[in-house]
Design a protein around this motif. Sequence first.
Motif, mmCIF file in Angstrom:
data_model
loop_
_atom_site.group_PDB
_atom_site.id
_atom_site.type_symbol
_atom_site.label_atom_id
_atom_site.label_comp_id
_atom_site.label_asym_id
_atom_site.label_seq_id
_atom_site.Cartn_x
_atom_site.Cartn_y
_atom_site.Cartn_z
ATOM 1 N N LEU A 90 0.829 -1.211 0.000
ATOM 2 C CA LEU A 90 0.000 0.000 0.000
ATOM 3 C C LEU A 90 0.859 1.256 0.000
ATOM 4 C CD1 LEU A 90 -2.899 -0.912 2.419
ATOM 5 C CD2 LEU A 90 -3.020 -0.517 -0.025
ATOM 6 N N LEU A 91 1.922 1.230 0.784
ATOM 7 C CA LEU A 91 2.817 2.388 0.793
ATOM 8 C C LEU A 91 3.378 2.617 -0.608
ATOM 9 C CD1 LEU A 91 4.708 1.877 4.164
ATOM 10 C CD2 LEU A 91 2.979 3.591 3.638
ATOM 11 N N GLY A 92 3.709 1.503 -1.282
ATOM 12 C CA GLY A 92 4.193 1.610 -2.659
ATOM 13 C C GLY A 92 3.144 2.231 -3.566
ATOM 14 N N ILE A 93 1.907 1.781 -3.412
ATOM 15 C CA ILE A 93 0.826 2.298 -4.265
ATOM 16 C C ILE A 93 0.642 3.800 -4.041
ATOM 17 C CG2 ILE A 93 -1.671 2.281 -4.590
ATOM 18 C CD1 ILE A 93 -1.636 -0.713 -4.346
ATOM 19 N N ILE A 94 0.655 4.203 -2.781
ATOM 20 C CA ILE A 94 0.469 5.624 -2.482
ATOM 21 C C ILE A 94 1.606 6.439 -3.087
ATOM 22 C CG2 ILE A 94 0.362 7.361 -0.656
ATOM 23 C CD1 ILE A 94 -0.743 5.344 1.182
ATOM 24 N N GLY A 95 2.839 5.997 -2.818
ATOM 25 C CA GLY A 95 3.996 6.761 -3.269
ATOM 26 C C GLY A 95 4.030 6.892 -4.771
ATOM 27 N N ARG A 96 3.759 5.784 -5.437
ATOM 28 C CA ARG A 96 3.859 5.784 -6.880
ATOM 29 C C ARG A 96 2.821 6.662 -7.554
ATOM 30 N NH1 ARG A 96 4.370 3.182 -11.814
ATOM 31 N NH2 ARG A 96 2.215 3.505 -12.344
ATOM 32 N N GLY A 97 1.559 6.424 -7.174
ATOM 33 C CA GLY A 97 0.475 7.162 -7.818
ATOM 34 C C GLY A 97 0.619 8.657 -7.627
ATOM 35 N N THR A 98 0.900 9.050 -6.380
ATOM 36 C CA THR A 98 0.975 10.485 -6.132
ATOM 37 C C THR A 98 2.208 11.079 -6.802
ATOM 38 O OG1 THR A 98 1.915 9.911 -4.012
ATOM 39 C CG2 THR A 98 -0.375 10.561 -4.025
ATOM 40 N N ALA A 99 3.337 10.384 -6.736
ATOM 41 C CA ALA A 99 4.549 10.949 -7.341
ATOM 42 C C ALA A 99 4.383 11.115 -8.845
ATOM 43 C CB ALA A 99 5.760 10.068 -7.044
#
Lengths: 336, 415
Positions: A90-99
């Motif tokens: 989930l942390l990966g998903i958040i970081g990726r999408g927002t970045a």
Amino acid sequence: MLYVVIVFLCLAILMYLLLGGADFGAGIVELITPRAVREKVRTITYSTIGPIWEANHMWLIIAIVILFVGFPPIYTMLSVHLHIPLVLMLLGIIGRGTAFIFRHYDAVKDDMQRVYNLIFTYSSFITPFFLGVIAGAMVSGQIDPNAPDFYSAYIGSWLHLFSISVGIFTVAICGFLAAVFLIGEVEDEAIKALFIPRAKVLTFLTFISGGFVFLAAEIDGLSLTKEKFTDWVSLSFLILATICLFVLWKYLRTGHKTICRLLAGFQITLILGSFGYHYFPNFIIVKSGENLSLFNSGAMGLPIETLGWALLLGSLLILPSLFYLIYSFQRRPAEL
Amino acid sequence: MATSHYKYLKTNDYHQKALTKAWSRGVAIFFVTGAVSGTMLSFELGLLWPEFMLHAGPIFGMPFSLEGTAFFIEAIALGFYLYGWDRFNKWFHWFTGVVVGLSGLASGILVVSANGWMNSPTGFDYVDGKYINIDPIAALFNDAWFTQALHMSLAAFAATGFAVAGIHALMLINGKNKVFHWKAFRIAIVYGGIAALLQPISGDISAKDIAVRQPAKLAAMEAHFETSKSAPLLIGGIPDVEKKEVNYGIKIPGALSFLAHGDFEKEVIGLDQFPEDEQPPVMITHFAFQIMVGLGMIMMVLSILYFFSTWKKKYWQEKRWFLWLFVLATPIGFMAVEAGWTVTELGRQPWIIYGFMKTKDALTPIPGIQISFMIFTAVYVSLSVIVSFLLYRQIKSLPNMEGEQPAENQSSTQH
């Protein structure tokens, strides 16, 4: 209706692996391109996946909603015993999408771009890795609802060679998908020449890491290899997938982008199909042997009926418009 | 965004087009943050409350599966909208923008309906600890869905309207691109203002509804310790939970009875009717409720001020104090939304499914959940900092647009 729901679940997982996978892969490809042309890769990535990437990731939400509405014991088991890899994913998903969006919509292009790029590329790597780890853990038989201590309940359930090998395999698949996908968009011959060997390396890595999955299964004492080679349907899927690989290489050289994409998609479908067929209908293999399957843990009666209808009606709205979206931006990528 | 786009298509006003594009960048930034949070949410439900989801998933899954559909459509429409300038028929392109708004509203309503079910569980029979005879459609249309969805939808319009209007008011004070920012301000404040004016009506419906359905929540909101006839309405005050008293508050006799039941005499159930372990935390619920109502009132007064000045005192709008009022009001809509959610969630405690399952029984067995809480809090705090930073940069980098086009074609007819 249970079958309709199962079909949609499989479809959602497959679409997520293909479309979401190509998305994640774009970050991985960016990571392995030389710095000099990275900016170029970024532009291509943005113009091809920008319009559709949001939609790609909806498949994951669909799959999860199907799980918790239709198969709550499976959903609960996953979220308790694979808590840690899920949180990391989930942390990966958040970081990726927002970045990804932030780096494009930041009105001032300064040092912050470096931060966004860093987050984007590394989370593109982390997310599919943990997705693979979760998938591997689900079938590894190491999930133990009666685990006596913290380690075996929450860490031993996923931290073993087999799951990790599936994680690496998933990363390789994503990179491979993206490389094949992006090559079609490159018009500059010089960059294309840079891309093709990388696509080949990724293809090769996919092949090797696929083999490593079997090796890891052997080391971890899973009977995957033996079962696989006696199960003709799933074995023939794998063989067909490998044959596709050689055909794909041939077409990559001549540059038929549609054929390459279809072949790559077909190949990944075969690999997923092979494993899906192998384990079906079991979804989670539990240590005690009381496996959770799609048949024994479905919510019966009205919940499944209404879920099935909701999915059917929803897909009437979603699929044509999604198809039109992809089609429109395939013909002419977005201008920046 | 769709409104300014419509105005652009109708009047060919250059400013409206620039405004549409500026707002659509804001929508894109918020959408991605919302989309990843939505992905999170569907996982976190299980990561935190597995026992709850095991039983509740099939019952209240209906709004979630429909919400997934609405969200998907929103994502597709946004893809068309953001990247579709000058590619499609202009009205088709505009329509995809409308779809973004409508499907966003629909997903909001559906998610709130799922929360409504937790407050007012229906659509199943509870026999010997098992949830049977599940009817997801009855659960979707639970008793709380309408009042909660109405209240939240209006709140969303009010909060966004005031926040956007406040930012443009600040830009007006700075004095660059005045005509442009006035157009933006007017669209935003009309949406926000109408919603803020309607909100008290919706609040009243909600109050009467929970007086019947969740008397403990109402009692906690009002720090109403003892059941009494012609109960007073409490404004402000610090509840003393130990002594079951309220210090320093203003009490309006009979007003609570009137608000809850439409009768100044009627009895209002107090916290004494509930066993200690079924009472919600009074202090925070009461404060959050006061904050929500207070901020709502301020927004209502500001809306009246705006509409009155447009009607009678147009010159007020040129004054700095007028703009500063709206600048100061920028965050209050969102603060009110957060306070309101605090009321509805804390007021339901100790229950996660009101009357059926307690929150502590639904919690995940994994130890060390505080670590995960801290990580995600840190992630969300940094996300909100970055989002604000990005929006600030977006606004700051708007080009100077004075005099590029004859600006005097402002349509005075608002919606």
